[in-house]
Enzyme design. Structure first.
Site, PDB file in Angstrom:
ATOM      1  N   CYS A  95       0.859  -1.172   0.000  1.00 24.83           N
ATOM      2  CA  CYS A  95       0.000   0.000   0.000  1.00 24.83           C
ATOM      3  C   CYS A  95       0.903   1.231   0.000  1.00 24.83           C
ATOM      4  O   CYS A  95       1.609   1.481   0.980  1.00 24.83           O
ATOM      5  CB  CYS A  95      -0.885  -0.053   1.242  1.00 24.83           C
ATOM      6  SG  CYS A  95      -2.000   1.322   1.357  1.00 24.83           S
ATOM      7  N   ASN A 283     -10.190   2.590  12.588  1.00 27.24           N
ATOM      8  CA  ASN A 283      -9.039   2.285  13.446  1.00 27.24           C
ATOM      9  C   ASN A 283      -8.765   3.495  14.328  1.00 27.24           C
ATOM     10  O   ASN A 283      -8.476   4.568  13.807  1.00 27.24           O
ATOM     11  CB  ASN A 283      -7.804   2.025  12.584  1.00 27.24           C
ATOM     12  CG  ASN A 283      -7.962   0.750  11.805  1.00 27.24           C
ATOM     13  OD1 ASN A 283      -8.055  -0.323  12.371  1.00 27.24           O
ATOM     14  ND2 ASN A 283      -8.037   0.887  10.495  1.00 27.24           N
ATOM     15  N   CYS A 326      -5.950   1.466   7.574  1.00 30.90           N
ATOM     16  CA  CYS A 326      -6.540   2.569   6.821  1.00 30.90           C
ATOM     17  C   CYS A 326      -6.737   3.821   7.688  1.00 30.90           C
ATOM     18  O   CYS A 326      -7.249   3.747   8.785  1.00 30.90           O
ATOM     19  CB  CYS A 326      -7.876   2.094   6.287  1.00 30.90           C
ATOM     20  SG  CYS A 326      -8.606   3.263   5.200  1.00 30.90           S
TER      21      CYS A 326
END
Ligand code: SF4
Length: 339
Positions: A95, A283, A326
């Site tokens: 990512c 998160n 994320c």
């Protein structure tokens, strides 16, 4: 590593040397030209001097070993974060970040709090993949997927992102299938239109996070410029041109966007055949006013989506303990306080 500089350094060598050098870099993933044993000592020394391969990075491995985060220090001393996610089916997804920070200032996102420091150039983007490719080759593994979901908004750095994608996909370089590369946008419609016209078969993901303009505007300031209606009609035109499925990401935040009404509204938006919904539980980030949705509420939310026959998955949480999930990409030393 600057590819033009490499060509320049090898210009007096026989033509095949450039291919050999590329194979060392992108098949063997060497970290120092001394490993290029078929090259003369002089050439190895010249390349070490003119085209150094070092990537300045710090590694963090999550407890479950399914994700690894790295903080890379760029030439100007700024830092970016990149994450490797190791899936149980053998895929290895990197990512990547495309900007240092992000100007979009989404309310739930740690990167957004940094503001934008600068765009990354395409070499700084591929360097992030190269770093993990070097790590994986030692285990006889490779990077199989790349997602542009790290720091930054890819469509605000379109040219560098697409030059990086070409190199990642190029058979002479990383040889990553174009369909294994995903670009995620918060809804910059000019970028979606450009992608539709480009013919590039990458996957498109839209950060949605709210089912109506009022709530989306509170969470994502970009919604004031590009309303939900504008974004969705642009996505529909994209699908019309490309016939490709589009992923929508929805972060579930406790008492913000996880109500039954939100689920019903979201189901209303997601009914189209080539839409696919990805639910992500928020998160927690230090200092954030938001909390993750509770398990019971998530189940109620999903029940509505199932009843409405919406295509969706709940994404597995990678690397929460190393802040690699994320919305958690932030390099603390880069944080700028805006007054
Ligand atoms: S969610 Fe994406 S677009 Fe929004 S601030 Fe974070 S990095 Fe930027």
């Amino acid at each position: 590593m600057n590819l033009e500089k490499l060509e320049e350094a090898l210009k007096d060598q026989p033509k095949f040397r450039l291919k050999e050098a590329r194979d060392f870099l992108y098949i063997k993933f060497i970290e120092n030209w001394n490993e290029a044993t078929s090259f003369s000592k002089d050439l190895r020394e010249k390349l070490n001097k003119e085209c150094p391969l070092e990537i300045k990075a710090e590694l963090l491995i999550s407890k479950s070993k399914d994700s690894v985060k790295t903080k890379i220090t760029l030439k100007d001393g700024l830092e970016i974060e990149t994450v490797l996610m190791r899936h149980i089916d053998g895929r290895n997804t990197v990512c990547v970040s495309c900007q240092v920070g992000c100007p979009m200032n989404c309310a739930f996102c740690a990167t957004g709090k940094m503001g934008l420091l600068r765009n990354l150039d395409y070499l700084e983007i591929i360097e992030q993949v190269l770093f993990f490719a070097r790590l994986l080759v030692k285990e006889k593994q490779r990077v199989t997927n790349v997602t542009f979901m790290g720091m930054g908004e890819p469509f605000l750095n379109y040219d560098n992102v697409f030059k990086a994608i070409e190199i990642l996909n190029n058979k002479d370089y990383f040889n990553i299938s174009i369909r294994s590369i995903s670009v995620s946008t918060c809804g910059v419609i000019e970028g979606i239109e450009k992608l539709a016209d480009s013919g590039l078969q990458v996957n498109l993901a839209i950060s949605l996070h709210a089912p109506n303009d009022k709530l989306r505007g509170e969470l994502m300031p970009i919604n004031k410029k590009y309303s939900l209606e504008k974004v969705l009609s642009t996505v529909d035109k994209y699908i019309g041109k490309t016939k490709r499925k589009v992923m929508f990401e929805y972060i579930l935040i406790k008492d913000v966007n996880d109500s039954i009404d939100c689920a019903k509204e979201l189901a209303g938006l997601m009914k189209k055949k080539l839409y696919f919904l990805n639910l992500i539980v928020f998160n927690p980030v230090a200092g954030s006013k938001f909390q993750p949705s509770e398990k019971k509420q998530i189940e109620e939310f999903k029940k509505i989506l199932k009843k409405e026959k919406i295509n969706f998955v709940q994404r597995y949480k990678f690397g929460q303990d190393i802040k690699a999930a994320c919305g958690q990409f932030v390099t603390e030393s880069n944080i700028v306080i805006h007054r």
